[in-house]
Enzyme design. Structure first.
Site, short mmCIF file in Angstrom:
data_model
loop_
_atom_site.label_atom_id
_atom_site.label_comp_id
_atom_site.label_asym_id
_atom_site.label_seq_id
_atom_site.Cartn_x
_atom_site.Cartn_y
_atom_site.Cartn_z
N ASP A 1 -32.50 -16.49 26.34
CA ASP A 1 -31.21 -17.19 26.28
C ASP A 1 -30.10 -16.35 26.91
O ASP A 1 -30.15 -15.12 26.88
CB ASP A 1 -30.88 -17.51 24.82
CG ASP A 1 -29.79 -18.56 24.69
OD1 ASP A 1 -29.53 -19.28 25.68
OD2 ASP A 1 -29.20 -18.65 23.59
N ASN B 1 -33.34 -29.42 26.01
CA ASN B 1 -32.69 -28.98 27.25
C ASN B 1 -32.57 -30.08 28.30
O ASN B 1 -31.82 -29.93 29.28
CB ASN B 1 -33.40 -27.75 27.84
CG ASN B 1 -33.14 -26.47 27.08
OD1 ASN B 1 -34.01 -25.60 26.97
ND2 ASN B 1 -31.94 -26.30 26.55
C1 IPE Z 1 -33.02 -22.30 23.43
O1 IPE Z 1 -31.81 -22.00 24.05
C2 IPE Z 1 -33.99 -22.81 24.43
C3 IPE Z 1 -34.47 -21.86 25.42
C4 IPE Z 1 -34.09 -20.63 25.54
C5 IPE Z 1 -35.46 -22.34 26.31
P1 IPE Z 1 -30.60 -23.03 24.10
O2 IPE Z 1 -29.50 -22.37 24.86
O3 IPE Z 1 -31.07 -24.34 24.60
O4 IPE Z 1 -30.23 -23.20 22.55
P2 IPE Z 1 -28.88 -23.62 21.86
O5 IPE Z 1 -28.43 -24.90 22.49
O6 IPE Z 1 -27.89 -22.52 22.10
O7 IPE Z 1 -29.23 -23.74 20.41
C1 IPE Z 2 -31.47 -20.04 28.57
O1 IPE Z 2 -30.19 -19.76 29.02
C2 IPE Z 2 -32.26 -20.89 29.54
C3 IPE Z 2 -32.59 -22.22 29.04
C4 IPE Z 2 -32.21 -22.73 27.90
C5 IPE Z 2 -33.41 -23.05 29.90
P1 IPE Z 2 -29.00 -20.78 28.85
O2 IPE Z 2 -28.97 -21.68 30.04
O3 IPE Z 2 -29.10 -21.48 27.54
O4 IPE Z 2 -27.77 -19.83 28.87
P2 IPE Z 2 -26.44 -19.95 27.98
O5 IPE Z 2 -26.90 -19.98 26.55
O6 IPE Z 2 -25.77 -21.21 28.39
O7 IPE Z 2 -25.67 -18.74 28.32
MG MG Z 3 -28.39 -21.04 25.69
#
Ligand code: IPE
Ligand code: IPE
Ligand code: MG
Length: 237
Positions: free
Chosen positions: A18, A66
């Site tokens: 993340d 996602n």
């Molecule tokens: C969790 O991260 C999913 C992945 C890292 C693949 P998200 O960024 O989607 O989670 P939330 O929305 O902050 O809970």
């Molecule tokens: C994790 O990084 C990747 C996926 C969830 C696919 P994010 O895209 O959630 O990054 P932040 O949380 O917005 O910084």
């Molecule tokens: Mg995220």
């Protein structure tokens, strides 16, 4: 950094990758640049886990939630995943068994075929099990397990009272694998976001402030050291 030689041997580690978007934003880049860098870090950390003698690693790459993101971001993530699939045969050299967790039927057919092929080709490898969770959610996984068991009951192959924890575990995407010893979440968030809800019953949670695209081998050392300091009681004393 020096650490005991076996400090990570045999561990099972979940990693919620993340912080890609925030990393990009900090640099005035498009979010997709963060995903690209994150995919590189994923490959390096996989290699490092191999070197450390980790037994299994579970990477959370794309959740069932996602899909709510803008179409362009979703398609970039899927394209990066596709690039990874094409390169995944390198992992044969690493002796990794590759397992994909999640509902792959929502992905492009050519990706589904590659995923099946990679799993088949690496099934007999004896090194680390490399799990990649794509279109994965812990609740959908449990619902699917319930449906599979219900079907067995309906078909007369199973009696309802035979459904126990082991029967449920066998219906999870992680069938036959050890539960994660710890689940690591970089980016400072303190939640599971639907990751491994069944398997995480007694996993230690390790959260770190670093964003995933900045995550280094040293950060993994720190996470493992943190885990090794924890006292796990599993309900005992
Ligand atoms: C969790 O991260 C999913 C992945 C890292 C693949 P998200 O960024 O989607 O989670 P939330 O929305 O902050 O809970
Ligand atoms: C994790 O990084 C990747 C996926 C969830 C696919 P994010 O895209 O959630 O990054 P932040 O949380 O917005 O910084
Ligand atoms: Mg995220």
């Amino acid at each position: 950094m020096s650490h005991p030689e076996n400090f990570a041997k045999g561990l099972s580690i979940g990693i919620i990758m993340d912080g890609n978007g925030r990393w990009a934003k900090q640099r005035g880049l498009a979010r997709t640049a963060g995903h690209k860098r994150g995919a590189e870090v994923f490959q390096d950390i996989t290699r490092y886990c191999n070197e450390l003698g980790v037994e299994s690693v579970f990477f959370y790459a794309f959740s069932t939630e996602n899909w709510r993101r803008p179409a362009e971001e979703v398609s970039t993530i899927m394209r990066l995943f596709g690039d990874y699939l094409l390169k995944a045969f390198d992992y044969e050299k690493e002796n990794n068994r590759v397992v994909f967790l999640g509902d792959r039927t929502a992905l492009e057919p050519r990706y589904q075929e590659l995923m099946d092929e990679i799993e088949t080709r690496t099934a007999h490898n004896t090194g680390m099990t490399l799990n990649v969770a794509v279109n994965y959610g812990g609740r959908p996984e449990i619902v699917r397990a319930a449906q599979l068991l219900a079907k067995k009951v309906a078909d007369g192959q199973l009696r309802p009272e035979e459904i126990d924890e082991a029967a449920m575990a066998d219906m999870m995407y992680t069938c036959g694998q050890k539960d994660p010893d710890f689940i690591l979440r970089p980016s400072g968030e303190k939640r599971l976001s639907n990751f491994m809800l069944w398997q995480a019953a007694y996993s230690e949670l390790v959260e770190m402030d670093v964003l995933w695209p900045d995550f280094t081998r040293h950060d993994l050392d720190l996470a493992i050291e943190e885990f090794n300091r924890r006292s796990r009681r599993f309900g005992g004393i």
